[in-house]
Design an enzyme around this catalytic site. Structure first.
Site, mmCIF file in Angstrom:
data_model
loop_
_atom_site.group_PDB
_atom_site.id
_atom_site.type_symbol
_atom_site.label_atom_id
_atom_site.label_comp_id
_atom_site.label_asym_id
_atom_site.label_seq_id
_atom_site.Cartn_x
_atom_site.Cartn_y
_atom_site.Cartn_z
ATOM 1 N N HIS A 48 -2.590 4.198 -6.068
ATOM 2 C CA HIS A 48 -3.883 4.887 -5.959
ATOM 3 C C HIS A 48 -3.769 6.360 -6.377
ATOM 4 C CE1 HIS A 48 -5.452 1.315 -4.079
ATOM 5 N NE2 HIS A 48 -4.552 1.380 -3.116
ATOM 6 N N LYS A 90 0.831 -1.209 0.000
ATOM 7 C CA LYS A 90 0.000 0.000 0.000
ATOM 8 C C LYS A 90 0.865 1.259 0.000
ATOM 9 C CE LYS A 90 -3.974 -0.361 0.084
ATOM 10 N NZ LYS A 90 -4.955 -0.536 -1.007
#
Length: 356
Positions: A95, A77
């Site tokens: 992201h 992440k």
């Protein structure tokens, strides 16, 4: 061929216990001539000793910032927040390619540091299919969390669940859910949209392993573009379709206002609430392990939404082992990072850098 360095960094996202490469696959890379450094971590599900045992170098948590410049910094992440220049070649789920909040700032750090992002979501083969994905376990955990929420609703709990934890293995999770369901004569039914994909198949499997009735929807069932009143006649809706310009709206404020709504739980596995293409525009923020639900309808017939963007961390062992086995095949091609799988990811990075 020059030596390829992979630096497996510690995760900073709370409750993120997964890892991109497990020790068995790290050994495969070492045997292929790679140099592997693994950071210590206070939350990773795999002990650092297991990496040392196969021959990896061990480093302190967060020391990747001082790693050799030619190292590939590998994570799952997001990086820690900050303003420092990013000088390395990073591999993780960024992201930042769908205009998520902060995307320009993050990509700007790469530009100023002359670093590179190989986004894990953009590692695809010649047909555009992702070569490695956590999808199956995201769907599985998303459906499991939905069943937990339904059980909490039946018990009258507010919130229906206050926290989601991780499990040592799938059997422990299934045992807990089966025990909970055994207390009720009536059982929830599920509709899974995207049932033929990786995430959808995981959600379907969880429902069927619990003996629940599962409606399996995919492109054919959603081709009309909506509305989809049938969704309201299921206890649980699990969304496994990524937000995109072509994606229809599955559940709107008007849909959930119907008097005969049976739907009380939505698990948005794809979890893109801040996208303008969000197919479930009744909520606008992600949820977390320690605050897993948003109640969008109060009262005697509530509706809760779950939107956790790292659901596979519920099952860090299985999800890490599965993902690592897929990703390692791609990592073995890192000797030519401007070609093939990596070249396509690099082209995507350069395209989005061009949008700044």
């Amino acid at each position: 061929m020059s030596e390829i360095r992979i630096w497996l960094r510690a995760e900073v996202k709370p409750n993120e216990q997964r890892v991109a490469v497990v020790p068995a696959d790290a050994k495969r890379l070492l045997d292929a001539g790679y140099k592997i450094t693994v950071e210590k971590s206070g939350q990773r599900s795999i002990n650092i000793e297991d990496y040392a045992a196969v021959g990896c170098d061990i480093a302190e948590e967060g020391s990747w910032v001082d790693a050799p410049k030619d190292a590939f910094i590998l994570g799952v992440k997001e990086l820690p927040e900050g303003d420092s220049d990013l000088v390395h070649r990073h591999i993780y789920f960024g992201h930042v390619f769908k205009d998520q909040p902060g995307w320009q700032h993050t990509l700007g750090r790469f530009v100023s540091g002359e670093g590179t992002l190989f986004d894990l979501e953009n590692l695809v083969d010649e047909t555009g299919r992702r070569v490695a994905a956590f999808g199956y376990w995201a769907g599985y955990a998303g459906a499991a969390t939905a069943v937990m929420t339904w059980l909490g609703q039946q018990a009258g709990a507010v919130p229906a669940i206050s926290r989601v934890g991780s499990y040592p293995n799938v059997d422990a999770l299934l045992a807990e859910l089966k025990e909970g369901l055994s207390k009720y004569d009536s059982k929830p039914n599920l509709v899974v949209i995207g049932a033929l994909g990786r995430s959808g198949s995981g959600a379907v499997d969880l429902g069927e392993q619990l003996g629940l009735d599962v409606s399996k929807w995919d492109m054919a069932e959603t081709a009309s573009g909506g509305p989809f009143p049938e969704i309201q006649q299921h206890s649980i809706f699990v969304n496994c379709i990524l937000a995109s310009p072509s994606c229809p709206r599955f559940v709107t404020a008007e849909d959930i206002a119907v008097a005969d709504r049976k739907l009380t739980v939505i698990s948005d596995v794809s979890c893109d609430p801040e996208s303008v293409y969000n197919p479930i525009p009744i909520y606008n923020k992600s949820t977390k392990f320690d605050d897993p639900t948003i109640r969008v309808v109060e009262g005697d017939n509530p509706l809760d939404v779950i939107a956790i963007d790292h659901l596979p961390s519920m099952l860090p062992k299985e999800s890490s082992e599965d993902y690592s086995s897929q990703l390692t095949e791609a990592l073995l091609e890192l000797n030519e990072p401007e070609k093939g799988i990596w070249g396509r990811a690099l082209a995507d990075f350069k395209h989005h850098i061009g949008r700044l």
